[in-house]
Design a protein around this motif. Structure first.
Motif, PDB file in Angstrom:
ATOM      1  N   GLN A 136     -10.674   6.212   0.731  1.00  0.00           N
ATOM      2  CA  GLN A 136      -9.573   5.675   1.546  1.00  0.00           C
ATOM      3  C   GLN A 136      -9.450   4.083   1.362  1.00  0.00           C
ATOM      4  OE1 GLN A 136      -7.916   7.251   3.629  1.00  0.00           O
ATOM      5  NE2 GLN A 136      -8.965   9.224   2.893  1.00  0.00           N
ATOM      6  N   PRO A 137      -8.348   3.495   1.311  1.00  0.00           N
ATOM      7  CA  PRO A 137      -7.092   4.073   1.882  1.00  0.00           C
ATOM      8  C   PRO A 137      -6.114   4.673   0.664  1.00  0.00           C
ATOM      9  CG  PRO A 137      -6.791   1.986   1.783  1.00  0.00           C
ATOM     10  CD  PRO A 137      -8.220   2.088   1.358  1.00  0.00           C
ATOM     11  N   ALA A 138      -6.825   4.803  -0.554  1.00  0.00           N
ATOM     12  CA  ALA A 138      -5.800   4.835  -1.718  1.00  0.00           C
ATOM     13  C   ALA A 138      -6.242   5.821  -2.810  1.00  0.00           C
ATOM     14  CB  ALA A 138      -5.270   3.663  -2.234  1.00  0.00           C
ATOM     15  N   ASN A 193       3.166   4.994   4.364  1.00  0.00           N
ATOM     16  CA  ASN A 193       2.252   6.123   5.351  1.00  0.00           C
ATOM     17  C   ASN A 193       2.737   5.926   6.574  1.00  0.00           C
ATOM     18  OD1 ASN A 193       0.013   7.520   6.427  1.00  0.00           O
ATOM     19  ND2 ASN A 193      -1.356   6.001   6.419  1.00  0.00           N
ATOM     20  N   ASN A 220       0.782   7.046   9.659  1.00  0.00           N
ATOM     21  CA  ASN A 220      -0.376   6.278   9.947  1.00  0.00           C
ATOM     22  C   ASN A 220      -1.812   7.310   9.838  1.00  0.00           C
ATOM     23  OD1 ASN A 220      -2.105   3.922  10.230  1.00  0.00           O
ATOM     24  ND2 ASN A 220      -2.023   4.011  12.228  1.00  0.00           N
ATOM     25  N   GLY A 227       0.850  -1.266  -0.012  1.00  0.00           N
ATOM     26  CA  GLY A 227       0.094   0.227   0.183  1.00  0.00           C
ATOM     27  C   GLY A 227       0.824   1.304  -0.178  1.00  0.00           C
ATOM     28  N   HIS A 228       0.154   2.392   0.213  1.00  0.00           N
ATOM     29  CA  HIS A 228       0.953   3.714   0.191  1.00  0.00           C
ATOM     30  C   HIS A 228       1.781   3.585   1.241  1.00  0.00           C
ATOM     31  CE1 HIS A 228      -2.326   6.122  -2.307  1.00  0.00           C
ATOM     32  NE2 HIS A 228      -2.086   5.136  -2.834  1.00  0.00           N
ATOM     33  N   HIS A 269      -0.903  11.051   3.031  1.00  0.00           N
ATOM     34  CA  HIS A 269       0.354   9.855   3.155  1.00  0.00           C
ATOM     35  C   HIS A 269       1.475  10.523   2.754  1.00  0.00           C
ATOM     36  CE1 HIS A 269      -2.887   6.549   2.620  1.00  0.00           C
ATOM     37  NE2 HIS A 269      -3.032   7.049   3.776  1.00  0.00           N
ATOM     38  N   ALA A 313      -4.886   9.385   7.353  1.00  0.00           N
ATOM     39  CA  ALA A 313      -5.628   9.342   6.415  1.00  0.00           C
ATOM     40  C   ALA A 313      -5.279   9.786   4.958  1.00  0.00           C
ATOM     41  CB  ALA A 313      -6.916  10.165   6.380  1.00  0.00           C
ATOM     42  N   HIS A 314      -5.485   9.097   3.869  1.00  0.00           N
ATOM     43  CA  HIS A 314      -5.113   9.466   2.505  1.00  0.00           C
ATOM     44  C   HIS A 314      -5.594  11.002   2.062  1.00  0.00           C
ATOM     45  CE1 HIS A 314      -4.213   9.264  -1.937  1.00  0.00           C
ATOM     46  NE2 HIS A 314      -5.717   9.276  -2.120  1.00  0.00           N
TER      47      HIS A 314
END
Length: 193
Positions: free
Chosen positions: A176-178, A109, A112, A106-107, A125, A114-115
Motif C-alpha cells: 500500500q498504497p501503490a 482512487n 478511497n 497517486g493512483h 483503486h 485500498a490498492h
C-alpha cells in the motif's frame, strides 16, 4: 376532348403520386441515416501517446474505446522496455511534466479504498489496471474491458484528465498504497484529441 383532359389529369395525378412517394421514401431514408450516424458518434475513443520518463526509452500508445455494453476497452502497446512484468495504472492528475512522472500524483482512487488486484475483485483503486508482460524483444501489450469507467461521465468513473503510468516493475497487488512497482517509466495524459 373531355376524355383527353380526364386522361391527362389521370396521368398527372399518377405521376404526382409516384414522384411524391419516391420523394417521401428518400426523405425517410435521409432521416434514418443520421440516426445511425448518431449511434456511431456516441461511442468515444481516446488515444494516448506515452512519453518516456525516468531516463527510459519507452515508446507506447494506449487506446480507450467506449463499448456498446457500457464498458471501456483499454488497449496498451509498449516498445523499447526491459522484458518482464510492468505495472500499468491510471493516476489521478493529468500531468506528465515531471521527468520522473511524479507530477501525475497517486493512483486514481475516488472511492478511497485500498490498492488491490482488479482481476481478483475485492478492493482496488479505479486506476488499478494490472501487469503487462513485455517479451524478450522489448515489446508488450495488454487489452481488457473495464466496467465502471467512462469517457466523460461523473467524477467517480471519468478517465479523462488523468494520466496513464507504466512502471519499471510489476505490481505486487498487496503493498500500500501503490503496489511497489518502482519508478514511473512512461506517462501519457488521457484527454480528448
Amino acid at each position: 376532348m373531355k376524355k383527353q383532359i380526364n386522361g391527362m389529369l389521370l396521368i398527372c395525378a399518377v405521376a404526382a403520386m409516384t414522384f411524391g412517394c419516391s420523394q417521401s421514401k428518400e426523405k425517410s431514408e435521409q432521416q434514418s441515416e443520421p440516426a445511425s450516424e448518431k449511434v456511431a458518434e456516441s461511442l468515444k475513443t481516446v488515444t494516448v501517446d506515452l512519453a518516456s520518463k525516468s531516463d527510459s526509452k519507452l515508446k507506447g500508445t494506449v487506446i480507450f474505446k467506449e463499448l456498446a455494453n457500457g464498458k471501456i476497452n483499454i488497449d496498451v502497446n509498449l516498445m523499447n522496455i526491459e522484458p518482464g512484468d510492468h505495472a500499468v495504472h491510471i493516476h489521478a492528475v493529468g500531468d506528465c511534466s515531471a521527468a520522473d512522472g511524479t507530477s501525475a500524483g497517486g493512483h486514481w482512487n475516488p472511492m478511497n479504498v485500498a490498492h488491490g488486484n482488479r482481476a481478483e475483485g475485492g478492493d482496488f483503486h479505479q486506476g488499478d489496471i494490472g501487469n503487462l508482460n513485455v517479451r524478450e524483444d522489448g515489446n508488450g501489450s495488454l487489452s481488457m474491458d473495464v466496467e465502471g469507467w467512462t469517457i466523460g461521465g461523473d467524477d467517480s468513473t471519468n478517465i479523462l484528465n488523468k494520466a496513464l503510468i507504466v512502471h519499471a516493475g510489476p505490481d505486487d497487488f498487496t503493498s500500500q498504497p501503490a503496489g511497489a512497482a518502482g519508478p514511473r517509466i512512461g506517462c501519457g495524459v488521457i484527454a480528448m484529441n
